[in-house]
Design a protein around this motif. Structure first.
Motif, short mmCIF file in Angstrom:
data_model
loop_
_atom_site.label_atom_id
_atom_site.label_comp_id
_atom_site.label_asym_id
_atom_site.label_seq_id
_atom_site.Cartn_x
_atom_site.Cartn_y
_atom_site.Cartn_z
N LYS A 122 46.92 65.28 70.61
CA LYS A 122 45.87 65.59 71.56
C LYS A 122 44.51 65.72 70.87
N GLU A 123 43.46 65.49 71.68
CA GLU A 123 42.11 65.45 71.12
C GLU A 123 41.72 66.76 70.44
N ASP A 124 42.08 67.91 71.05
CA ASP A 124 41.70 69.18 70.46
C ASP A 124 42.43 69.40 69.13
N LYS A 125 43.67 68.91 69.04
CA LYS A 125 44.42 69.04 67.80
C LYS A 125 43.88 68.09 66.73
N LYS A 126 43.43 66.91 67.17
CA LYS A 126 42.81 65.97 66.22
C LYS A 126 41.57 66.61 65.58
N ARG A 127 40.76 67.21 66.44
CA ARG A 127 39.54 67.83 65.92
C ARG A 127 39.88 68.99 64.97
N GLU A 128 40.87 69.78 65.35
CA GLU A 128 41.27 70.90 64.50
C GLU A 128 41.78 70.39 63.15
N PHE A 129 42.54 69.30 63.17
CA PHE A 129 43.06 68.73 61.93
C PHE A 129 41.92 68.21 61.05
N VAL A 130 40.99 67.47 61.64
CA VAL A 130 39.86 66.94 60.90
C VAL A 130 39.07 68.08 60.25
N GLU A 131 38.79 69.12 61.03
CA GLU A 131 38.04 70.26 60.50
C GLU A 131 38.80 70.95 59.38
#
Length: 235
Positions: free
Chosen positions: A210-219
């Motif tokens: 999911k998009e929110d998890k993608k962002r969390e992983f990138v960060e």
């Protein structure tokens, strides 16, 4: 009497220092004895052949890079990379965080660039190629290996594992490499499921991530402050 005590203290001091250093040969001997359960199902002949080959890659490879395998160092990092199906070896040996040597039998690397490698043929017939790398070349041109090296030597493996645990669909690379690190005390083994090249341009093509998890992983990866992921996630 005071001179005798001072002399004993000096001897003890240098003895302690010597215990905090090891040579490539000593680390290699330790790994040959203690870390081969992870190689899978091999009979005794195959196992001995694997040990002999790896030992030559490490010791003769380091020597081919004009580095003495018997010199003692405070820090030794070794990455043994294998291609399970085609059977070639690609390793990195780094001493005291500055002396970097690549040892390879990879046909892919040699087809792209054979000129910059030194060919080494051992008397019993084993052939491999070595290259002495600068720190800048290692960082810029060996990003997968550099990323794993930094995780280990900067003690960020636990933080990286937290990034991987963000979601069950967090991307994990299939790699055939193991890292070993000596830093004055014991020798620790790592197997890190990461190819920086798989994630450097953002996390795409994973429909269940999911998009929110993608962002969390990138960060999370970027906060490791090693190499950054470009954030292509939709706003």
């Amino acid at each position: 009497m005071k001179k005798v005590i001072l002399l004993l203290n000096i001897i003890l001091f240098y003895s302690c220092l010597s215990q905090q250093k090891k040579s490539i040969r000593q680390v290699n001997d330790y790994l040959l004895k203690n870390n081969y359960s992870s190689l899978g199902e091999l009979d005794s002949t195959q196992l001995q052949g694997m040990k002999n080959a790896i030992s030559k890659y490490r010791l003769l490879g380091k020597e081919s890079c004009n580095m003495n395998p018997d010199k003692k160092y405070s820090h030794i990092y070794i990455e043994d990379g294998f291609h399970d199906e085609e059977g070639f070896y690609n390793g990195i040996i780094i001493t005291d965080d500055k002396n970097i040597c690549e040892v390879t039998t990879s046909p892919y690397k040699l087809r792209r660039d054979s000129i910059s490698y030194t060919r080494f043929k051992e008397k019993n017939g084993i052939i491999f190629y070595t290259k002495k790398l600068s720190a800048e070349e290692f960082r810029n041109n060996y990003t997968d290996e550099y990323f794993r090296y930094e995780l280990v030597t900067k003690h960020k493996v636990n933080s990286f594992e937290k990034c991987l645990s963000i979601d069950q669909y967090t991307p994990k690379s299939i790699i055939y490499a193991r890292s070993y690190y000596f830093s004055g005390k014991g020798i620790t083994m790592y197997k890190l499921p990461i190819k920086y090249s798989d994630i450097k341009n953002g996390i795409e093509g994973l429909p269940y991530f999911k998009e929110d998890k993608k962002r969390e992983f990138v960060e999370c990866i970027n906060e490791l402050n090693i190499l950054k992921i470009q954030d292509f996630i939709r706003q």
